[in-house]
Design an enzyme around this catalytic site. Structure first.
Site, PDB file in Angstrom:
ATOM      1  N   HIS A  21       0.853  -1.203   0.000  1.00 59.78           N
ATOM      2  CA  HIS A  21       0.000   0.000   0.000  1.00 59.78           C
ATOM      3  C   HIS A  21       0.880   1.240   0.000  1.00 59.78           C
ATOM      4  O   HIS A  21       1.305   1.728   1.045  1.00 59.78           O
ATOM      5  CB  HIS A  21      -0.917  -0.011   1.232  1.00 59.78           C
ATOM      6  N   HIS A  23       1.201   4.969  -2.391  1.00 58.20           N
ATOM      7  CA  HIS A  23       0.655   5.795  -3.470  1.00 58.20           C
ATOM      8  C   HIS A  23       1.772   6.508  -4.220  1.00 58.20           C
ATOM      9  O   HIS A  23       2.599   7.185  -3.612  1.00 58.20           O
ATOM     10  CB  HIS A  23      -0.306   6.835  -2.899  1.00 58.20           C
ATOM     11  N   GLY A 182      -9.940   7.582  -1.992  1.00 59.86           N
ATOM     12  CA  GLY A 182     -10.570   8.878  -1.794  1.00 59.86           C
ATOM     13  C   GLY A 182     -11.376   8.871  -0.508  1.00 59.86           C
ATOM     14  O   GLY A 182     -11.402   7.879   0.212  1.00 59.86           O
ATOM     15  N   GLU A 212     -10.770   3.051   7.071  1.00 60.65           N
ATOM     16  CA  GLU A 212      -9.733   4.010   7.456  1.00 60.65           C
ATOM     17  C   GLU A 212     -10.407   5.163   8.197  1.00 60.65           C
ATOM     18  O   GLU A 212     -10.329   5.270   9.414  1.00 60.65           O
ATOM     19  CB  GLU A 212      -8.984   4.525   6.228  1.00 60.65           C
ATOM     20  N   ASP A 300       1.821   3.967   2.888  1.00 64.11           N
ATOM     21  CA  ASP A 300       0.733   4.808   2.374  1.00 64.11           C
ATOM     22  C   ASP A 300       1.295   5.932   1.504  1.00 64.11           C
ATOM     23  O   ASP A 300       1.291   5.820   0.287  1.00 64.11           O
ATOM     24  CB  ASP A 300      -0.119   5.350   3.518  1.00 64.11           C
TER      25      ASP A 300
END
Length: 362
Positions: A21, A23, A182, A212, A300
């Protein structure tokens, strides 16, 4: 078995890591953002790279997922050309390899990178080239890393089926799965059910950001309606676990997640920043690991969180007294849970991860 005291920063950095995970638009180097912004016609809050790096971390450290997400306008703005996308992707791989990552699935939303005139296919291809270049640079430096793409659809938009089809079209060319991301509140995963049903018919893998900023209903929908293979974050599964005087009790959903070995893509530092938890020491990852959920550790957004896999692991060593066996366990968990084909996963586990930890024990 090696002791916790052997886990210095240098030792942990040298251990093989698996990242599920991360981005792409959340991991740029501040220097790259500062360099590319003028030509992209984008005004940054500050221009000096060092100051910019601090700004990202401070702006993201708000306790709000929505405020956290606002920081991405500055990174996405410089990722609107094939050249810039390839550079960002290459540097991403270089940075992960230097941190000891041997396998990574890096996600991004192609629909956010077409403002400069690129097609969705051109976006994916530009990132593919960057990942290949980064892997080659790592090999020249004596490091081995495999990086694959996860294509993300934005949950507040209506392009998820299109992005799902894009993921399937590119799945033999570096794309291993699909995701939605999102703000969770008000945008449940079932809004994109058509995309998930399509992916299931195509035997394709997908993970869903769930649990989350929003709680158990988001997790339940992601699993029982949409059929997610993994949970992006999933930290709020703790809401279905009761730690009382008579011991720990799991609710129906938590028990299902554990029984089915559904991977949790936990991101400790990010969870603190967005207000999902109050501190690393109070992060449910400690309890979830003890209860033997399929726990994985992730970054993340390395830029916004000012973090790395090494930093995340060291924080858990400090907070929960984790030793080498714990780090090995979450690393193998992650590799088992990757969307890479089984035989390729097995090679990395048996030939890379296990030997490195055995050497640490020697």
């Amino acid at each position: 078995m090696a002791r916790r005291s052997t886990l210095t920063e240098d030792v942990v950095r040298g251990l093989p890591k698996v990242l599920l995970h991360d981005h792409l638009d959340g991991g740029l180097r501040p220097e790259t953002v500062a360099e590319l912004a003028p030509d992209a016609g984008h005004t940054l809050p500050v221009d000096d790279p060092a100051d910019l790096g601090r700004w990202f971390a401070e702006a993201a450290d708000s306790g709000s997922l929505e405020r956290y997400l606002e920081t991405f306008q500055h990174t996405v703005a410089v990722m609107q050309s094939a050249e810039n996308l390839t550079r960002v992707a290459r540097e991403c791989v270089e940075d992960l390899a230097a941190d000891g990552v041997v396998y990574a699935e890096v996600r991004y939303a192609p629909e956010q990178h077409v403002d400069g005139g690129l097609t969705l296919d051109e976006v994916v291809d530009a990132v593919r080239l960057g990942f290949l270049e980064g892997e080659a640079v790592a090999r020249e430096a004596g490091r081995t890393i495999v990086v694959r793409q996860l294509l993300t659809a934005m949950r507040h938009q209506a392009r998820s089926r299109e992005i799902a089809e894009l993921a399937v079209a590119w799945r033999d060319r570096g794309v291993v799965g699909f995701d939605i991301a999102g703000a969770e509140a008000g945008y449940p995963p079932t809004r994109h059910l058509d995309a998930f049903e399509y992916l299931q018919r195509e035997n394709a893998h997908f993970t869903i950001h769930a649990g989350e900023a929003f709680g158990l209903p988001s997790i339940w929908e992601a699993l029982q309606w949409c059929g997610a293979d993994r949970l992006g974050h999933g930290v709020r599964i703790v809401d279905d676990i009761e730690d009382g005087e008579e011991g720990v009790g799991l609710g129906r959903l938590a028990a299902y997640v554990r029984d089915k070995r559904i991977p949790l893509e936990l991101c400790p530092t990010s969870n603190v920043q967005t207000g999902a938890v109050t501190s690393i020491a109070e992060h449910p990852i400690g309890m979830l690991a003890k209860l033997r959920f399929r726990v994985t550790v992730n970054t993340d957004n390395r830029l916004m969180s000012g973090t790395s896999m090494t930093k995340e692991m060291l924080a858990l060593v400090e907070a929960f007294d984790w030793g080498p066996a714990d780090l090995r366990w979450v690393t193998v968990n992650a590799m088992k849970s990757a969307f890479l084909p089984f035989d390729e996963r097995l090679v990395i586990i048996e030939d890379v991860i296990k030997p490195a930890y055995a050497e640490l024990d020697a």
